[in-house]
Each structure stands twice: as structure tokens, then as C-alpha cells.
Design a protein around this motif. Structure first.
Motif, PDB file in Angstrom:
ATOM      1  N   VAL A 160     -11.383  16.943   4.125  1.00 29.72           N
ATOM      2  CA  VAL A 160     -11.479  16.054   5.278  1.00 29.72           C
ATOM      3  C   VAL A 160     -10.554  16.587   6.366  1.00 29.72           C
ATOM      4  CG1 VAL A 160     -11.353  13.681   6.123  1.00 29.72           C
ATOM      5  CG2 VAL A 160     -11.724  14.103   3.685  1.00 29.72           C
ATOM      6  N   SER A 161     -11.059  16.688   7.579  1.00 29.54           N
ATOM      7  CA  SER A 161     -10.212  17.014   8.721  1.00 29.54           C
ATOM      8  C   SER A 161     -10.028  15.763   9.568  1.00 29.54           C
ATOM      9  CB  SER A 161     -10.832  18.115   9.582  1.00 29.54           C
ATOM     10  OG  SER A 161     -10.085  18.270  10.774  1.00 29.54           O
ATOM     11  N   ILE A 162      -8.742  15.485   9.911  1.00 27.27           N
ATOM     12  CA  ILE A 162      -8.415  14.396  10.845  1.00 27.27           C
ATOM     13  C   ILE A 162      -7.752  15.025  12.068  1.00 27.27           C
ATOM     14  CG2 ILE A 162      -7.374  12.092  11.028  1.00 27.27           C
ATOM     15  CD1 ILE A 162      -9.148  12.236   8.658  1.00 27.27           C
ATOM     16  N   GLY A 163      -8.166  16.247  12.376  1.00 27.81           N
ATOM     17  CA  GLY A 163      -7.447  17.052  13.364  1.00 27.81           C
ATOM     18  C   GLY A 163      -6.432  17.931  12.675  1.00 27.81           C
ATOM     19  N   ASN A 164      -6.090  17.607  11.432  1.00 27.32           N
ATOM     20  CA  ASN A 164      -5.317  18.450  10.529  1.00 27.32           C
ATOM     21  C   ASN A 164      -6.027  18.454   9.169  1.00 27.32           C
ATOM     22  OD1 ASN A 164      -4.672  15.775   9.927  1.00 27.32           O
ATOM     23  ND2 ASN A 164      -2.536  16.176   9.490  1.00 27.32           N
ATOM     24  N   PRO A 165      -5.789  19.469   8.334  1.00 30.48           N
ATOM     25  CA  PRO A 165      -6.609  19.657   7.130  1.00 30.48           C
ATOM     26  C   PRO A 165      -6.110  18.865   5.918  1.00 30.48           C
ATOM     27  CG  PRO A 165      -5.129  21.520   7.394  1.00 30.48           C
ATOM     28  CD  PRO A 165      -4.887  20.622   8.575  1.00 30.48           C
ATOM     29  N   HIS A 166      -7.058  18.259   5.198  1.00 31.30           N
ATOM     30  CA  HIS A 166      -6.725  17.474   4.007  1.00 31.30           C
ATOM     31  C   HIS A 166      -7.664  17.822   2.858  1.00 31.30           C
ATOM     32  CE1 HIS A 166      -3.962  14.715   6.091  1.00 31.30           C
ATOM     33  NE2 HIS A 166      -4.753  14.927   7.115  1.00 31.30           N
ATOM     34  N   CYS A 167      -7.124  17.710   1.649  1.00 34.23           N
ATOM     35  CA  CYS A 167      -7.890  17.913   0.428  1.00 34.23           C
ATOM     36  C   CYS A 167      -7.636  16.715  -0.478  1.00 34.23           C
ATOM     37  CB  CYS A 167      -7.465  19.212  -0.254  1.00 34.23           C
ATOM     38  SG  CYS A 167      -8.275  19.507  -1.839  1.00 34.23           S
ATOM     39  N   VAL A 168      -8.649  15.885  -0.679  1.00 34.89           N
ATOM     40  CA  VAL A 168      -8.531  14.671  -1.480  1.00 34.89           C
ATOM     41  C   VAL A 168      -9.108  14.933  -2.865  1.00 34.89           C
ATOM     42  CG1 VAL A 168      -9.097  12.224  -1.649  1.00 34.89           C
ATOM     43  CG2 VAL A 168      -8.762  13.270   0.610  1.00 34.89           C
TER      44      VAL A 168
END
Length: 291
Positions: A160-168
Motif C-alpha cells: 500500500v502506498s500512502i505517499g510513502n511505501p507500506h507492506c502489510v
């Protein structure tokens, strides 16, 4: 004279200051010293107010290792407290802040008798494409895609990107010792070109999720606003929760995320001011030498 402000959101603390007239560059070495809890002020990051042509205010967000972050939900709420105490904004009066990860709209909703602020941030739109978080391979939407770690463990990731990178990574339970072993391997995995923020999450109610966070450039974190947004968005996307008003509970406390139909995200949560201070002449000279 270099004045600074310090605040925290659910135990995730930041230093905030004015970039203009600082007298030294915010190099990685400077940021590391300021964030050092033994030799500096001590914090999980640093917020530098900068001019903006696109919003009411601008901010650069630094991790405690000196690297820069694109966006931070807790950092932005703390920045709102910094602006309020400086007399630059008022309660119930929306304003905009430009970050490297996009411009956000914010509002201070109220303040308790002991000074705890409730701040709302429109965090932007969740994007689920792998390219937006720098994951190698063809651009795709990951849905529990297996990722082999250096240790040989396999985790199932949702990007998921919220403007920065995430890995859930969705789990059946949160075993902290296992998470502490796996999280840094995911965060620095060579398949993530820019590194990635990691969240392990367990849906526990139709509108509730428990989560544990490892932030890129910071490590284990008691709470994270952008991480809460990523967890909520991924859970709604995957049908892990049935409501779009989601409460994400982390070790530091709970944040509330509204996942709108268009996948835009509204984050709401508390912020507490801790202190204001001034760097000593000696500290300034040390920072100038590093900068």
C-alpha cells in the motif's frame, strides 16, 4: 538562538523547528545527533518547517537515522501542535501542509483540559500497485503475495502506498519476538527498491484491527499514523473488516481511519505537547561542525 518544540502522538515523538535561519544543514549526521536520546534532544524523528508555494505550510520529515520520509501521520499531527503553539493556526480552522509525499488538509478538532489535541489529517489516497512502493517485478496489485526472507521464512504481503511505501502482513496473532525478527528483513528486502514500512496486523472486530509497526529508518515504533492508514486500507480492500470507519490499535494506543469509497483516507488521533527548548551554544557548534 535555535528554538525547538517536542511532542508525541501515542508515544511516537518528534522534534519540530523552523528551517529558515537554522544556521546549519540538516545532514544525516546532524539529524542523528538531535534525535539521539543520550547525546541529543531525543526523538523518533524531526520535522523542519519550510516555505511552500503549494500549501499554507511546508514540512520536511526526517527519520532518526537521518533519512527523509515522504509522509508521517503522527509527524503531521505533531506539526499541527507545533503550529498551534506558535500561533500560526487555530482550532476548527482547516489548513494545508505540503509534504514530499503530497499536500494534506488538516484540522485541529479540539483540546482537552490537560492539553491533549485531537487532530484530523486527510492523508491522501491509498494505492495498491506494487510499483508505487518500489516492489520489483511487473506492476501488479499484491494480495497476500508470498515473499521469502533471508532467514528462509515466508510472509504474505499486501503493498500500500500512502505517499510513502507500506507492506502489510495479516496474521492470526501478534508474536512480538517473531515480528522483531521478520520485520527488519522485510523493511530492507532487496525486492523493495526504497525500503518499506512494515505492519503486522490482526483483524479482531468488523471495525477493529490490532497492529504492530516497524518503520523504515526508525525500527520498532509504538504507533504510526501512515501505518494505521495502510493497515485499515488493506483490511478493507481484502475484506478483512466490514466497516470503513476502522480503529487501529497499536502498542502506543488507537488511531481512527476513515477509508472512503474512493480509497482516500482520513486519520484522526491525539497529540500531546511535551516541551519547548533552546539549543545551547555548545550544541549548536557541534551541529554546525557536522552540518
Amino acid at each position: 538562538m535555535t528554538d525547538f518544540f517536542k511532542g508525541h502522538g501515542l508515544g511516537n515523538d518528534y522534534i519540530a523547528l523552523q528551517m529558515e535561519g537554522l544556521g546549519f544543514e540538516l545532514t544525516p549526521l546532524v539529524v542523528r545527533l538531535m534525535c539521539d536520546r543520550h547525546n541529543g534532544i531525543g526523538s523518533d524523528g524531526l520535522l523542519a518547517r519550510v516555505p511552500s508555494d503549494a500549501a499554507d505550510f511546508g514540512v520536511r520529515i526526517f527519520n532518526p537515522d537521518g533519512s527523509e520520509a515522504e509522509k508521517s501521520g503522527n509527524g503531521l499531527r505533531i506539526f499541527a501542535a507545533y503550529l498551534l503553539e506558535g500561533g500560526h493556526v487555530a482550532e476548527h480552522a482547516p489548513f494545508t501542509v505540503q509534504t514530499p509525499g503530497g499536500t494534506v488538509r488538516m484540522e485541529i478538532l479540539g483540546q482537552s483540559l490537560d492539553g491533549v489535541l485531537e487532530v484530523e489529517v486527510e492523508m491522501g489516497t491509498a494505492i495498491f500497485r506494487s510499483a508505487d512502493v518500489g516492489l520489483g517485478g511487473p506492476d501488479r496489485e499484491t494480495d497476500g503475495e508470498p515473499l521469502e526472507l533471508e532467514s528462509g521464512d515466508v510472509v504474505h504481503v499486501n503493498t500500500v502506498s500512502i505517499g510513502n511505501p507500506h507492506c502489510v502482513v495479516f496474521q492470526d496473532e501478534l508474536d512480538v519476538e517473531t515480528l522483531r525478527r521478520r520485520a527488519p528483513q522485510i523493511s530492507t528486502h532487496p525486492r523493495f527498491a526504497r525500503g518499506v514500512n512494515v505492519q503486522f496486523a490482526v483483524p479482531v472486530e468488523p471495525d477493529g484491527i490490532e497492529a504492530w509497526v516497524w518503520e523504515r529508518g526508525a525500527g520498532e515504533t509504538r504507533a504510526s499514523g501512515s501505518s494505521a492508514c495502510a493497515v485499515a486500507a488493506a483490511a478493507v480492500r481484502r475484506g478483512m473488516v466490514s466497516e470503513r470507519q476502522v480503529t487501529v490499535r497499536m502498542p502506543g494506543g488507537a488511531l481512527h481511519v476513515h477509508v472512503r469509497d474512493d480509497w482516500s483516507l482520513v486519520l484522526r488521533g491525539p497529540v500531546e505537547s511535551v516541551c519547548r527548548g533552546t539549543l545551547t551554544d555548545g550544541m549548536r557548534r557541534r551541529l554546525e561542525m557536522l552540518g
